[in-house]
Design a protein around this motif. Structure first.
Motif, PDB file in Angstrom:
ATOM      1  N   ASN A 120      69.371  58.070 -27.571  1.00 52.79           N
ATOM      2  CA  ASN A 120      69.789  58.416 -26.206  1.00 52.79           C
ATOM      3  C   ASN A 120      69.482  59.879 -25.882  1.00 52.79           C
ATOM      4  O   ASN A 120      69.083  60.220 -24.766  1.00 52.79           O
ATOM      5  CB  ASN A 120      71.289  58.165 -26.032  1.00 52.79           C
ATOM      6  CG  ASN A 120      71.646  56.692 -26.128  1.00 52.79           C
ATOM      7  OD1 ASN A 120      70.779  55.824 -26.013  1.00 52.79           O
ATOM      8  ND2 ASN A 120      72.916  56.404 -26.356  1.00 52.79           N
ATOM      9  N   LEU A 121      69.681  60.746 -26.875  1.00 55.49           N
ATOM     10  CA  LEU A 121      69.488  62.178 -26.670  1.00 55.49           C
ATOM     11  C   LEU A 121      68.009  62.553 -26.588  1.00 55.49           C
ATOM     12  O   LEU A 121      67.595  63.326 -25.717  1.00 55.49           O
ATOM     13  CB  LEU A 121      70.152  62.952 -27.814  1.00 55.49           C
ATOM     14  CG  LEU A 121      70.026  64.479 -27.791  1.00 55.49           C
ATOM     15  CD1 LEU A 121      70.767  65.038 -26.581  1.00 55.49           C
ATOM     16  CD2 LEU A 121      70.583  65.084 -29.080  1.00 55.49           C
ATOM     17  N   LEU A 122      67.216  61.977 -27.494  1.00 56.51           N
ATOM     18  CA  LEU A 122      65.805  62.362 -27.593  1.00 56.51           C
ATOM     19  C   LEU A 122      64.886  61.539 -26.697  1.00 56.51           C
ATOM     20  O   LEU A 122      63.785  61.970 -26.355  1.00 56.51           O
ATOM     21  CB  LEU A 122      65.334  62.220 -29.044  1.00 56.51           C
ATOM     22  CG  LEU A 122      66.047  63.086 -30.084  1.00 56.51           C
ATOM     23  CD1 LEU A 122      65.610  62.687 -31.488  1.00 56.51           C
ATOM     24  CD2 LEU A 122      65.783  64.567 -29.834  1.00 56.51           C
ATOM     25  N   GLY A 123      65.347  60.342 -26.354  1.00 55.44           N
ATOM     26  CA  GLY A 123      64.469  59.399 -25.680  1.00 55.44           C
ATOM     27  C   GLY A 123      63.813  58.511 -26.717  1.00 55.44           C
ATOM     28  O   GLY A 123      63.572  58.933 -27.859  1.00 55.44           O
ATOM     29  N   TYR A 124      63.532  57.247 -26.331  1.00 55.19           N
ATOM     30  CA  TYR A 124      63.055  56.272 -27.315  1.00 55.19           C
ATOM     31  C   TYR A 124      61.750  56.698 -27.973  1.00 55.19           C
ATOM     32  O   TYR A 124      61.592  56.620 -29.197  1.00 55.19           O
ATOM     33  CB  TYR A 124      62.875  54.900 -26.659  1.00 55.19           C
ATOM     34  CG  TYR A 124      62.442  53.845 -27.648  1.00 55.19           C
ATOM     35  CD1 TYR A 124      63.377  53.199 -28.451  1.00 55.19           C
ATOM     36  CD2 TYR A 124      61.093  53.511 -27.812  1.00 55.19           C
ATOM     37  CE1 TYR A 124      62.987  52.251 -29.384  1.00 55.19           C
ATOM     38  CE2 TYR A 124      60.690  52.572 -28.744  1.00 55.19           C
ATOM     39  CZ  TYR A 124      61.653  51.941 -29.523  1.00 55.19           C
ATOM     40  OH  TYR A 124      61.254  51.016 -30.458  1.00 55.19           O
ATOM     41  N   GLU A 125      60.794  57.172 -27.189  1.00 54.82           N
ATOM     42  CA  GLU A 125      59.477  57.502 -27.735  1.00 54.82           C
ATOM     43  C   GLU A 125      59.561  58.667 -28.720  1.00 54.82           C
ATOM     44  O   GLU A 125      58.997  58.609 -29.818  1.00 54.82           O
ATOM     45  CB  GLU A 125      58.497  57.845 -26.607  1.00 54.82           C
ATOM     46  CG  GLU A 125      57.069  58.082 -27.102  1.00 54.82           C
ATOM     47  CD  GLU A 125      56.088  58.296 -25.970  1.00 54.82           C
ATOM     48  OE1 GLU A 125      54.933  58.687 -26.261  1.00 54.82           O
ATOM     49  OE2 GLU A 125      56.458  58.075 -24.808  1.00 54.82           O
ATOM     50  N   THR A 126      60.287  59.720 -28.344  1.00 58.63           N
ATOM     51  CA  THR A 126      60.430  60.878 -29.239  1.00 58.63           C
ATOM     52  C   THR A 126      61.170  60.492 -30.510  1.00 58.63           C
ATOM     53  O   THR A 126      60.789  60.898 -31.619  1.00 58.63           O
ATOM     54  CB  THR A 126      61.185  62.016 -28.524  1.00 58.63           C
ATOM     55  OG1 THR A 126      60.478  62.381 -27.343  1.00 58.63           O
ATOM     56  CG2 THR A 126      61.329  63.230 -29.427  1.00 58.63           C
ATOM     57  N   ASN A 129      58.872  58.477 -32.769  1.00 59.80           N
ATOM     58  CA  ASN A 129      57.861  59.316 -33.423  1.00 59.80           C
ATOM     59  C   ASN A 129      58.451  60.193 -34.519  1.00 59.80           C
ATOM     60  O   ASN A 129      57.737  60.647 -35.413  1.00 59.80           O
ATOM     61  CB  ASN A 129      57.159  60.199 -32.385  1.00 59.80           C
ATOM     62  CG  ASN A 129      56.285  59.403 -31.427  1.00 59.80           C
ATOM     63  OD1 ASN A 129      55.842  58.300 -31.759  1.00 59.80           O
ATOM     64  ND2 ASN A 129      56.046  59.948 -30.245  1.00 59.80           N
ATOM     65  N   ASN A 130      59.758  60.435 -34.427  1.00 58.26           N
ATOM     66  CA  ASN A 130      60.449  61.269 -35.417  1.00 58.26           C
ATOM     67  C   ASN A 130      61.551  60.470 -36.115  1.00 58.26           C
ATOM     68  O   ASN A 130      62.609  60.996 -36.439  1.00 58.26           O
ATOM     69  CB  ASN A 130      61.046  62.505 -34.736  1.00 58.26           C
ATOM     70  CG  ASN A 130      59.989  63.393 -34.127  1.00 58.26           C
ATOM     71  OD1 ASN A 130      59.382  64.218 -34.807  1.00 58.26           O
ATOM     72  ND2 ASN A 130      59.751  63.227 -32.825  1.00 58.26           N
ATOM     73  N   ARG A 131      61.268  59.192 -36.366  1.00 58.71           N
ATOM     74  CA  ARG A 131      62.320  58.302 -36.841  1.00 58.71           C
ATOM     75  C   ARG A 131      62.860  58.668 -38.225  1.00 58.71           C
ATOM     76  O   ARG A 131      64.032  58.438 -38.506  1.00 58.71           O
ATOM     77  CB  ARG A 131      61.874  56.852 -36.811  1.00 58.71           C
ATOM     78  CG  ARG A 131      60.624  56.502 -37.573  1.00 58.71           C
ATOM     79  CD  ARG A 131      60.262  55.039 -37.302  1.00 58.71           C
ATOM     80  NE  ARG A 131      59.031  54.621 -37.947  1.00 58.71           N
ATOM     81  CZ  ARG A 131      57.818  54.850 -37.450  1.00 58.71           C
ATOM     82  NH1 ARG A 131      57.683  55.506 -36.314  1.00 58.71           N
ATOM     83  NH2 ARG A 131      56.731  54.423 -38.080  1.00 58.71           N
ATOM     84  N   THR A 132      62.022  59.236 -39.087  1.00 63.79           N
ATOM     85  CA  THR A 132      62.532  59.623 -40.405  1.00 63.79           C
ATOM     86  C   THR A 132      63.611  60.692 -40.265  1.00 63.79           C
ATOM     87  O   THR A 132      64.653  60.634 -40.921  1.00 63.79           O
ATOM     88  CB  THR A 132      61.398  60.141 -41.306  1.00 63.79           C
ATOM     89  OG1 THR A 132      60.436  59.096 -41.486  1.00 63.79           O
ATOM     90  CG2 THR A 132      61.939  60.582 -42.666  1.00 63.79           C
TER      91      THR A 132
END
Length: 297
Positions: A120-126, A129-132
């Motif tokens: 919610n904070l970063l947005g789904y795409e961000t 891309n930074n899921r780890t």
């Protein structure tokens, strides 16, 4: 679910649409969703940790007295039974089951909550891309709060296992420690518990990340949309098994230190940090991995 507000002009089509809508499960969110994650984690952690209490008893004895308990896992079982009877293998069952019920609820419910908040904070795409980094941060925060709840019960368990005559069960052991040593005794092992499985925060961070990465790697080769429920369960279990091995190996030294620091009360004026440094020097690298076989199991 409410029927559609507009008609298609066909009574039969309208009936079909209403029937589909009525049988489509409503998407859960908020407390309704995260309470289910928490309950699932609580039950699973309580059952698995409680059920493996005998293994944990032997593991803790090997860590605390490697000179006596030097015959491995099977030999350790035989030694405990021969010396104290089979009932000794259930020492600490109460605090183990209760402690991991609380810990499991906060860890698994918290992990999913903080992961969603990150999205919610970063947005789904961000976030994707930074899921780890999202996995690591979510697991670390969830584990911290879970350990606040677990630490007093874990301290009680270790005291009961290391001193079989200390008290009768969870309530007796907890009350005695609180009365004789104060609430600080329950959190003497908070530092090492965070770095245990405990290197705890790193344990949970490595566990969830390895789990997610293994599952991702498998689903690159297996179409999740067509995989049967049985296959998906097998993939989940296999990913969890590999993640558990990895996390246990990473955190074993702190697990041993946690057992050591909760065995007895510290000397007057001796701080937790100085105790940990002293224990680490006494153990050495090899000693810190005592009981690794039992822990991997």
């Amino acid at each position: 679910m409410a029927p559609p507000a507009t008609s298609t002009g066909s009574a039969k089509v309208d009936a079909v649409v209403q029937n589909v809508a009525a049988n489509t499960p409503e998407k859960l969110s908020g407390i309704a969703l995260y309470s289910r994650f928490a309950l699932a984690g609580a039950v699973c952690c309580s059952v698995t940790h409680g059920g493996l209490t005998p293994v944990d008893v032997v593991k803790t004895r090997i860590q605390l007295d490697p000179v006596t308990y030097n015959k491995g896992l099977v030999g350790g079982f035989r030694q405990v039974i021969a010396k104290e009877g089979a009932g000794a293998l259930l020492t600490g069952f109460g605090p183990t089951a209760a402690g991991y019920f609380l810990q499991g609820a906060l860890k698994f419910g918290g992990y999913e909550l903080f992961k969603q908040q990150s999205i919610n904070l970063l947005g789904y795409e961000t976030a994707s891309n930074n899921r780890t980094a999202v996995y690591l941060a979510s697991a670390g925060i969830a584990e911290f709060f879970a350990d606040v709840a677990l630490c007093p019960l874990e301290a009680t368990r270790i005291r009961l296992v290391s001193e079989p005559t200390y008290a009768n069960g969870l309530i007796g052991g907890f009350s005695k420690m609180l009365k004789n040593e104060g609430i600080g005794a329950f959190y003497a092992g908070f530092g090492p518990i965070l770095f245990k499985q405990r290197l705890r925060v790193p344990y949970t961070m490595s566990k969830f990340v390895v789990y997610e990465k293994v599952a991702e790697a498998i689903y690159k080769r297996v179409d999740k949309s067509t995989a049967s429920p049985g296959l998906q369960t097998t993939i989940n279990l296999g990913s969890g098994l590999i993640a558990g091995f990895a996390a246990a190996i990473v955190s074993q030294p702190a697990d041993t230190m946690l057992s050591k620091i909760n065995k007895t009360k510290g000397l007057p004026g001796e701080g937790t940090t100085s105790r940990l440094i002293k224990i680490a020097k006494e153990l050495g690298l090899r000693g810190s991995y005592a009981g690794i076989g039992a822990r991997l199991l």
